[in-house]
Each structure stands twice: as C-alpha cells, then as structure tokens.
Design a protein around this motif. Structure first.
Motif, PDB file in Angstrom:
ATOM      1  N   ALA A 175       0.731  -1.232   0.002  1.00  0.00           N
ATOM      2  CA  ALA A 175      -0.031  -0.147  -0.061  1.00  0.00           C
ATOM      3  C   ALA A 175       0.848   1.138  -0.092  1.00  0.00           C
ATOM      4  O   ALA A 175       1.908   1.358   0.607  1.00  0.00           O
ATOM      5  CB  ALA A 175      -0.983  -0.124   1.169  1.00  0.00           C
ATOM      6  N   ARG A 176       0.371   2.261  -0.836  1.00  0.00           N
ATOM      7  CA  ARG A 176       1.299   3.457  -1.040  1.00  0.00           C
ATOM      8  C   ARG A 176       0.437   4.765  -0.738  1.00  0.00           C
ATOM      9  O   ARG A 176      -0.746   4.870  -0.877  1.00  0.00           O
ATOM     10  CB  ARG A 176       2.141   3.828  -2.098  1.00  0.00           C
ATOM     11  N   VAL A 177       1.040   5.725   0.046  1.00  0.00           N
ATOM     12  CA  VAL A 177       0.285   6.940   0.404  1.00  0.00           C
ATOM     13  C   VAL A 177       1.084   8.084   0.173  1.00  0.00           C
ATOM     14  O   VAL A 177       2.212   8.065   0.721  1.00  0.00           O
ATOM     15  CB  VAL A 177      -0.093   6.920   2.003  1.00  0.00           C
ATOM     16  N   ASN A 178       0.831   9.123  -0.495  1.00  0.00           N
ATOM     17  CA  ASN A 178       1.285  10.576  -0.687  1.00  0.00           C
ATOM     18  C   ASN A 178       1.105  11.316   0.597  1.00  0.00           C
ATOM     19  O   ASN A 178      -0.085  11.736   0.538  1.00  0.00           O
ATOM     20  CB  ASN A 178       1.069  11.015  -2.235  1.00  0.00           C
ATOM     21  N   ALA A 179       2.272  11.694   1.206  1.00  0.00           N
ATOM     22  CA  ALA A 179       1.997  12.435   2.400  1.00  0.00           C
ATOM     23  C   ALA A 179       2.321  13.854   2.166  1.00  0.00           C
ATOM     24  O   ALA A 179       2.408  14.720   3.008  1.00  0.00           O
ATOM     25  CB  ALA A 179       2.827  12.058   3.464  1.00  0.00           C
ATOM     26  N   GLU A 180       2.524  14.256   0.916  1.00  0.00           N
ATOM     27  CA  GLU A 180       2.744  15.725   0.501  1.00  0.00           C
ATOM     28  C   GLU A 180       1.746  16.671   1.212  1.00  0.00           C
ATOM     29  O   GLU A 180       2.274  17.762   1.533  1.00  0.00           O
ATOM     30  CB  GLU A 180       3.049  15.879  -1.167  1.00  0.00           C
ATOM     31  N   SER A 181       0.360  16.420   1.030  1.00  0.00           N
ATOM     32  CA  SER A 181      -0.420  17.269   1.410  1.00  0.00           C
ATOM     33  C   SER A 181      -1.176  16.858   2.985  1.00  0.00           C
ATOM     34  O   SER A 181      -2.186  17.611   3.471  1.00  0.00           O
ATOM     35  CB  SER A 181      -1.844  17.207   0.513  1.00  0.00           C
ATOM     36  N   LEU A 182      -0.455  15.955   3.786  1.00  0.00           N
ATOM     37  CA  LEU A 182      -0.928  15.478   4.877  1.00  0.00           C
ATOM     38  C   LEU A 182      -0.420  16.330   6.290  1.00  0.00           C
ATOM     39  O   LEU A 182       1.055  16.581   5.835  1.00  0.00           O
ATOM     40  CB  LEU A 182      -0.586  14.039   5.215  1.00  0.00           C
ATOM     41  N   LEU A 183      -0.893  16.733   6.996  1.00  0.00           N
ATOM     42  CA  LEU A 183      -0.326  17.371   8.199  1.00  0.00           C
ATOM     43  C   LEU A 183       0.323  16.481   9.299  1.00  0.00           C
ATOM     44  O   LEU A 183       1.026  16.998   9.958  1.00  0.00           O
ATOM     45  CB  LEU A 183      -1.254  18.261   8.846  1.00  0.00           C
ATOM     46  N   LYS A 184       0.214  15.344   9.007  1.00  0.00           N
ATOM     47  CA  LYS A 184       0.593  14.422  10.090  1.00  0.00           C
ATOM     48  C   LYS A 184       0.919  12.995   9.447  1.00  0.00           C
ATOM     49  O   LYS A 184       0.382  12.833   8.377  1.00  0.00           O
ATOM     50  CB  LYS A 184      -0.614  13.883  11.211  1.00  0.00           C
ATOM     51  N   LYS A 185       2.129  12.242   9.941  1.00  0.00           N
ATOM     52  CA  LYS A 185       2.317  11.061   9.409  1.00  0.00           C
ATOM     53  C   LYS A 185       1.341  10.147   9.092  1.00  0.00           C
ATOM     54  O   LYS A 185       0.758   9.694  10.258  1.00  0.00           O
ATOM     55  CB  LYS A 185       3.490  10.463  10.312  1.00  0.00           C
ATOM     56  N   PRO A 186       0.972   9.336   8.045  1.00  0.00           N
ATOM     57  CA  PRO A 186      -0.039   8.319   7.995  1.00  0.00           C
ATOM     58  C   PRO A 186       0.330   7.206   8.952  1.00  0.00           C
ATOM     59  O   PRO A 186       1.451   6.961   9.030  1.00  0.00           O
ATOM     60  CB  PRO A 186      -0.039   8.007   6.597  1.00  0.00           C
ATOM     61  N   SER A 187      -0.561   6.596   9.446  1.00  0.00           N
ATOM     62  CA  SER A 187      -0.570   5.317  10.128  1.00  0.00           C
ATOM     63  C   SER A 187      -1.451   4.230   9.424  1.00  0.00           C
ATOM     64  O   SER A 187      -2.429   4.372   9.111  1.00  0.00           O
ATOM     65  CB  SER A 187      -0.918   5.502  11.425  1.00  0.00           C
ATOM     66  N   VAL A 188      -0.687   3.044   9.422  1.00  0.00           N
ATOM     67  CA  VAL A 188      -1.581   2.113   8.583  1.00  0.00           C
ATOM     68  C   VAL A 188      -1.587   0.650   9.694  1.00  0.00           C
ATOM     69  O   VAL A 188      -0.926   0.329  10.455  1.00  0.00           O
ATOM     70  CB  VAL A 188      -0.945   1.287   7.504  1.00  0.00           C
ATOM     71  N   LYS A 189      -2.963   0.117   9.359  1.00  0.00           N
ATOM     72  CA  LYS A 189      -3.075  -1.020  10.259  1.00  0.00           C
ATOM     73  C   LYS A 189      -3.791  -2.057   9.157  1.00  0.00           C
ATOM     74  O   LYS A 189      -4.327  -1.765   8.172  1.00  0.00           O
ATOM     75  CB  LYS A 189      -4.190  -0.938  11.075  1.00  0.00           C
ATOM     76  N   TRP A 190      -3.327  -3.429   9.435  1.00  0.00           N
ATOM     77  CA  TRP A 190      -3.597  -4.453   8.587  1.00  0.00           C
ATOM     78  C   TRP A 190      -4.565  -5.523   9.445  1.00  0.00           C
ATOM     79  O   TRP A 190      -4.087  -5.817  10.495  1.00  0.00           O
ATOM     80  CB  TRP A 190      -2.296  -5.273   8.215  1.00  0.00           C
ATOM     81  N   PHE A 191      -5.567  -5.950   8.757  1.00  0.00           N
ATOM     82  CA  PHE A 191      -6.438  -6.760   9.456  1.00  0.00           C
ATOM     83  C   PHE A 191      -6.725  -8.129   8.622  1.00  0.00           C
ATOM     84  O   PHE A 191      -6.692  -8.081   7.503  1.00  0.00           O
ATOM     85  CB  PHE A 191      -7.829  -6.033   9.743  1.00  0.00           C
ATOM     86  N   LYS A 192      -7.009  -9.003   9.526  1.00  0.00           N
ATOM     87  CA  LYS A 192      -7.599 -10.292   8.871  1.00  0.00           C
ATOM     88  C   LYS A 192      -9.051 -10.617   9.640  1.00  0.00           C
ATOM     89  O   LYS A 192      -9.151 -10.715  10.481  1.00  0.00           O
ATOM     90  CB  LYS A 192      -6.628 -11.667   9.085  1.00  0.00           C
ATOM     91  N   GLY A 193      -9.978 -11.290   8.507  1.00  0.00           N
ATOM     92  CA  GLY A 193     -11.079 -11.625   8.990  1.00  0.00           C
ATOM     93  C   GLY A 193     -11.942 -10.451   9.772  1.00  0.00           C
ATOM     94  O   GLY A 193     -11.811  -9.412   9.257  1.00  0.00           O
ATOM     95  N   LYS A 194     -12.504 -10.966  11.037  1.00  0.00           N
ATOM     96  CA  LYS A 194     -13.279  -9.915  11.797  1.00  0.00           C
ATOM     97  C   LYS A 194     -12.401  -9.230  12.616  1.00  0.00           C
ATOM     98  O   LYS A 194     -12.387  -9.707  13.839  1.00  0.00           O
ATOM     99  CB  LYS A 194     -14.347 -10.657  12.331  1.00  0.00           C
ATOM    100  N   TRP A 195     -11.815  -7.922  12.182  1.00  0.00           N
ATOM    101  CA  TRP A 195     -10.917  -7.253  13.035  1.00  0.00           C
ATOM    102  C   TRP A 195      -9.941  -7.763  13.604  1.00  0.00           C
ATOM    103  O   TRP A 195      -9.572  -7.535  14.794  1.00  0.00           O
ATOM    104  CB  TRP A 195     -11.839  -6.562  14.083  1.00  0.00           C
ATOM    105  N   MET A 196      -9.230  -8.953  13.314  1.00  0.00           N
ATOM    106  CA  MET A 196      -8.191  -9.401  13.862  1.00  0.00           C
ATOM    107  C   MET A 196      -6.590  -8.455  13.388  1.00  0.00           C
ATOM    108  O   MET A 196      -6.431  -8.414  12.238  1.00  0.00           O
ATOM    109  CB  MET A 196      -7.732 -10.857  13.269  1.00  0.00           C
ATOM    110  N   ASP A 197      -6.345  -7.655  14.375  1.00  0.00           N
ATOM    111  CA  ASP A 197      -5.302  -6.773  14.033  1.00  0.00           C
ATOM    112  C   ASP A 197      -3.968  -7.460  13.870  1.00  0.00           C
ATOM    113  O   ASP A 197      -3.501  -8.279  14.824  1.00  0.00           O
ATOM    114  CB  ASP A 197      -5.056  -5.571  15.195  1.00  0.00           C
ATOM    115  N   LEU A 198      -3.496  -7.403  12.851  1.00  0.00           N
ATOM    116  CA  LEU A 198      -2.094  -8.305  12.416  1.00  0.00           C
ATOM    117  C   LEU A 198      -0.889  -7.759  12.937  1.00  0.00           C
ATOM    118  O   LEU A 198       0.163  -8.604  13.017  1.00  0.00           O
ATOM    119  CB  LEU A 198      -1.937  -8.509  10.874  1.00  0.00           C
TER     120      LEU A 198
END
Length: 273
Positions: A175-198
């Motif tokens: 996954a890629r995110v362009n942060a040029e227009s963002l005020l804060k560093k983006p954070s990413v979460k990956w999940f499997k199935g019903k809300w299992m935080d990997l």
C-alpha cells in the motif's frame, strides 16, 4: 521523624469511568477539571487522540468530553485523560452485536467487492524475499465486514490487491500513501477476517514493513507473508489514517495446495527392488 508524604491533589473534580458499548454505537466519556482554564488532552494506549471522523473532543469551561463513534472491537482499549500532572485511566469494553439472520446479506460465492479485483497485482506476487503471515490464523473467522466509517478520503495512491500463493511460498501486499498534503504522518493497520489486528501477529510467518521516500514524499507499507499455510487464505483489510482523514481497502488471499511433481509415483519409492 520524617514528614508524611503529601497527598497529590487531582486536577479533576469529575473523572471518566469505564463503560461498555455495543459495536456500531457511540459512547461519550466525561471529565471536569478544578480549573476552567486547564488544558486537557485525551489518549488511547498512551497515544494522543485528535478530533476527526472517529473521535469528537469538546471543552466548555471546565467540562470536557470524548466521544467515540462507530465502535468496533478494535476500540476496546485503555484510554486516559490528562490535565497538568493528573492522569486518569479508564477502559472501553466492546460488546459484540448479535447478527440477525434475517438481515444478513445474500451473495454468491463469486461476488467481488467494488474495491477488490480477482487478478493478482504485480506487488502481490510470489517472491523469495521477506514476507508475512499470521501465526496460525483461523480461516473460520469469516469475511471481514465493510468499514462503517464514512467520508473516506482516498488517501491510498496504491491499494493492496488480491493475490494467490502456493503453500510454503511467500507473497507481499503493498500500500502506498502520498504524504505531501498531509499534516501528520499516516499510520496503517492490517487486519484479517473480523477485526484481527495483524500487528500483534508478527513473527515467523508475518512481517509488516514501512519505508519513506523523501524525494517523492511517498510512504510504502508492506505486509509480507512468509511460507504461507492453507489457513492464511481469506479476506484482509488495510486501513490508513492521518489526523482526521481515513481510508480503507479490502483484498483477498487465495492459498493453493502444493502439488507433487508430475510423473512421481510415491508408491514406487517404497517398492522393494
């Protein structure tokens, strides 16, 4: 004799208490400070919280509140409110909402969600490099439900795509995110199935990586699945957030069984000569 230790005076005249809430609902925690000009901040798992689509923070005089919207299982955490040298911790306990069979959507096995494709993306190709997977994830968890948050902002410049892998091989989702227009560093979460935080499943079969290109101001987030097992197959989701902006993407992993080399007769290997 030594003087007795002085008792610390709390900055709060009213403290938020632990609450229970049902999935999909909202909950509000309230606090009052002794001084009306006191500066208050809220935290989740020791990380500061800002107002946005998920959280609403209000301050009127000495009255302060934190509202959590569209509650999911991942919101069941330890929270805190801080004023001066006083810090009060409390919890949100999430109760699973019973599913009404009459309301369950009916779909064909071949249905594809709008933001999914059945064609593997080049970034989701089998590799010999580092990869990732969950530690014995149970495929019986079922498909992930759609995200309930509204006003998705399209933060992804590249979304992770559905892919296929053979048992024992590696695969990487990007996954890629362009942060040029963002005020804060983006954070990413990956999940499997019903809300299992990997994030809690990283180890021998799963690795999550993050890199940043200063020239293009693009963050690259990778989920590496290593030596895939059959039960790694199923639905996954990637979520990205930056301050009050949020986006999510669903994708699938298909795991094929390893095949024996053609022409190999296993019985012949044990036959006496």
């Amino acid at each position: 004799m030594p003087e007795p230790a002085k008792k610390t005076v709390s900055a709060f005249s009213k403290k938020p208490k632990t609450q229970e809430a049902e999935e999909g609902s909202s909950v509000t925690f309230e606090a009052e400070t002794e001084k009306s000009e006191a500066k208050v901040k809220w935290q989740c798992n020791s990380k500061d919280i800002a107002s946005g689509n998920k959280y609403a923070i209000t301050a009127i005089g000495n009255k302060h509140s934190l509202t959590i919207r569209n509650i999911t299982e991942e919101d069941a955490n330890v929270y805190a409110v801080i004023a001066g040298g006083s810090k009060v911790k409390f919890e949100l306990r999430v109760v699973t909402k019973p599913e009404d069979p009459a309301e369950a959507p009916v779909g064909e096995p071949g249905d594809v969600k709008p933001d999914q494709t059945s064609v593997p993306h080049p970034a989701a190709s089998t590799q010999g490099g580092t990869s990732a997977t969950t530690q014995d994830v149970n495929p019986a968890e079922g498909a992930h439900p759609p995200d309930t948050r509204q006003d998705l902002t399209g933060l992804f410049t590249e979304k992770p795509q559905s892919g296929e892998v053979t048992v024992g091989e590696n695969i990487t989702f990007v996954a890629r995110v362009n942060a040029e227009s963002l005020l804060k560093k983006p954070s990413v979460k990956w999940f499997k199935g019903k809300w299992m935080d990997l994030a809690s499943k990283c180890g021998k079969h799963l690795q999550l990586k993050e890199t940043y290109d200063r020239n293009t101001k693009v963050y690259t987030f990778e989920m590496h699945i290593i030596a895939a097992k059959a039960n790694f197959a199923g639905g996954y989701r990637c979520e990205v957030s930056s301050k009050d902006k949020f986006d999510s993407c669903n994708f699938d992993l298909i795991v094929h069984e390893a095949r024996a080399p053609e022409g190999l007769d296993i019985r012949a290997a044990f036959r006496r000569t």
